[in-house]
Design a protein around this motif. Sequence first.
Motif, PDB file in Angstrom:
ATOM      1  N   PRO A  69       0.821  -1.219   0.000  1.00  0.00           N
ATOM      2  CA  PRO A  69       0.000   0.000   0.000  1.00  0.00           C
ATOM      3  C   PRO A  69       0.848   1.260   0.000  1.00  0.00           C
ATOM      4  CG  PRO A  69      -0.649  -1.511   1.767  1.00  0.00           C
ATOM      5  CD  PRO A  69       0.646  -2.001   1.221  1.00  0.00           C
ATOM      6  N   GLY A  70       0.396   2.256  -0.709  1.00  0.00           N
ATOM      7  CA  GLY A  70       1.039   3.563  -0.753  1.00  0.00           C
ATOM      8  C   GLY A  70      -0.016   4.580  -1.151  1.00  0.00           C
ATOM      9  N   LEU A  71       0.377   5.847  -1.185  1.00  0.00           N
ATOM     10  CA  LEU A  71      -0.609   6.881  -1.517  1.00  0.00           C
ATOM     11  C   LEU A  71      -1.197   6.677  -2.906  1.00  0.00           C
ATOM     12  CD1 LEU A  71       1.023  10.109  -0.087  1.00  0.00           C
ATOM     13  CD2 LEU A  71      -0.920   8.810   0.807  1.00  0.00           C
ATOM     14  N   ALA A  72      -0.362   6.143  -3.814  1.00  0.00           N
ATOM     15  CA  ALA A  72      -0.806   6.027  -5.198  1.00  0.00           C
ATOM     16  C   ALA A  72      -1.875   4.954  -5.376  1.00  0.00           C
ATOM     17  CB  ALA A  72       0.388   5.728  -6.099  1.00  0.00           C
ATOM     18  N   LEU A  91      -3.929   3.698  -2.695  1.00  0.00           N
ATOM     19  CA  LEU A  91      -4.905   3.630  -1.607  1.00  0.00           C
ATOM     20  C   LEU A  91      -6.340   3.630  -2.140  1.00  0.00           C
ATOM     21  CD1 LEU A  91      -4.129   3.402   1.319  1.00  0.00           C
ATOM     22  CD2 LEU A  91      -4.464   5.856   1.575  1.00  0.00           C
ATOM     23  N   THR A 104     -10.356  -3.021  11.770  1.00  0.00           N
ATOM     24  CA  THR A 104      -9.090  -2.279  11.724  1.00  0.00           C
ATOM     25  C   THR A 104      -9.201  -0.960  12.477  1.00  0.00           C
ATOM     26  OG1 THR A 104      -9.651  -1.035   9.735  1.00  0.00           O
ATOM     27  CG2 THR A 104      -8.550  -3.153   9.406  1.00  0.00           C
ATOM     28  N   GLY A 105     -10.433  -0.480  12.697  1.00  0.00           N
ATOM     29  CA  GLY A 105     -10.606   0.791  13.389  1.00  0.00           C
ATOM     30  C   GLY A 105     -10.600   1.985  12.451  1.00  0.00           C
ATOM     31  N   LEU A 106     -10.350   1.745  11.177  1.00  0.00           N
ATOM     32  CA  LEU A 106     -10.392   2.848  10.210  1.00  0.00           C
ATOM     33  C   LEU A 106     -11.801   2.952   9.635  1.00  0.00           C
ATOM     34  CD1 LEU A 106      -7.063   2.276   8.260  1.00  0.00           C
ATOM     35  CD2 LEU A 106      -7.501   3.638  10.303  1.00  0.00           C
ATOM     36  N   ASP A 107     -12.194   4.171   9.284  1.00  0.00           N
ATOM     37  CA  ASP A 107     -13.509   4.348   8.675  1.00  0.00           C
ATOM     38  C   ASP A 107     -13.590   3.547   7.383  1.00  0.00           C
ATOM     39  OD1 ASP A 107     -14.466   6.009  10.599  1.00  0.00           O
ATOM     40  OD2 ASP A 107     -14.080   7.867   9.511  1.00  0.00           O
ATOM     41  N   MET A 119     -15.360   3.496   3.949  1.00  0.00           N
ATOM     42  CA  MET A 119     -16.049   4.514   3.151  1.00  0.00           C
ATOM     43  C   MET A 119     -16.767   3.876   1.970  1.00  0.00           C
ATOM     44  SD  MET A 119     -15.011   7.267   4.730  1.00  0.00           S
ATOM     45  CE  MET A 119     -15.373   8.635   3.624  1.00  0.00           C
ATOM     46  N   VAL A 171     -13.321  -2.980  17.169  1.00  0.00           N
ATOM     47  CA  VAL A 171     -11.933  -2.760  16.754  1.00  0.00           C
ATOM     48  C   VAL A 171     -11.082  -3.781  17.496  1.00  0.00           C
ATOM     49  CG1 VAL A 171     -10.025  -1.139  16.702  1.00  0.00           C
ATOM     50  CG2 VAL A 171     -12.365  -0.328  16.383  1.00  0.00           C
ATOM     51  N   GLU A 194     -10.022  -8.717  13.036  1.00  0.00           N
ATOM     52  CA  GLU A 194      -9.396  -8.330  11.771  1.00  0.00           C
ATOM     53  C   GLU A 194      -8.737  -9.559  11.132  1.00  0.00           C
ATOM     54  OE1 GLU A 194      -6.629  -5.092  12.225  1.00  0.00           O
ATOM     55  OE2 GLU A 194      -5.771  -5.437  10.241  1.00  0.00           O
TER      56      GLU A 194
END
Lengths: 189, 177
Positions: free
Chosen positions: B40-43, B45, B112-115, B117, B130, B135
Amino acid sequence: MFMRNFLALCLILTSAAAMAAPRNYVLQATASNVGFETDFGPDKITGQMPVTQADLSIDFQNIANSKVAVTLDVTGAEASFPFAAQAMKGPKVLDSREFPNITFLSTAVARDGDGATVTGNITIRGVTRPEVLHAVLYRQQGAVAGDLSHLSIRLTGTIARSDFGAIGWNDMVGDQVRLDILAQIQRVE
Amino acid sequence: MARRNDPTHYGLVSRVIHWAMAVLILAMLVLGTKLSHLQPGLANLWLYGLHKTGGFIALTLIVLRLIWHRISPPPGPLGGGWTRQVAIWAHRAIYGLIIAIPLSGWIASSATGLDVMFADTWVVPPIAPVSEAWEHWGFLAHRVLTRTLMAVLVLHVLGAARRAWQGDGTLRRMISG
Ligand code: HEM
């Protein structure tokens, strides 16, 4: 990046007016910040955490006589993209609900070139460990030479989050966290 | 062209849902497999977001499909003998899997605790605490269930191809009614 904010970057430690005893400083709450950075795959996550308290005692004559205590507000942390802030504050990393503060308390200060090496205990997630930060004092923007009533202190250093049990997402987010703390402080008269 | 199913034919609604889900689920299997090999990276995600959004659309379609079956029951498999039994069980397995798979993804992602979406815009409520255990087991279930679905889909497609080859009208009635 903070450098831009200072018109007159002058090194206080070498130009300090003679002053006999350590002087106390407290945080000017505004404009104090902890910048941090870590690796995320091929990219970086950057962010900030507000400084809630900074108490310093600075002895310009004998720097080893100085003390630093800083408290950071984990719940107010922000990061360069929303998931990162949520991940960082969540139970797998900083667990801000259980541990809303990060603290740093110096145990030894030594002169080091233009600045000082500050050894102290950092507490993250309730785990306390000795770490070393590098400190430099600056005169604030607009202050006249020799005016030590308002200063800026910049503390930089690197910690390994795994040392504090903040290991969440360690398969994709770096272990090394680079800190860049900038606090504006004012002398207690 | 009838919209409703009858005892021997698929109506338009069932056929559209069937092929929409076929395309979506195949794409999801490919995308999911790609994600599991990704650093995973910004590109990239956004691909995770795309996968979750696609999964929620699939889950919505399957719920609509089951509701529609209540209103307008589909015809049973043609023919008799063991292939009919295999077809019935394969269909049941596919229904079970395509409900369990998005649910397991949703559970694991919630844990994972992340929203989570939808379409990068709406936060989907978490359906699991969480917890690293949730997970871990959630993603393991997601993996095992998707592998199982791949195997059942191979059987499903081979069965449909065999019947098309025999010319019994099974494939045609799912395409043109
Ligand atoms: C029709 C629905 C879905 C299908 C067919 C599907 C398929 C897959 C597949 C094949 C994988 C790779 C598994 C592996 O080999 O490890 C995967 C991974 C994943 N799925 Fe799904 N999925 C669906 C729905 C969802 C939903 C609704 C979510 C979350 C809300 C989700 C979240 C994930 C995540 C986060 C991964 C990556 C796991 C990792 O990092 O390895 N999926 N999916």
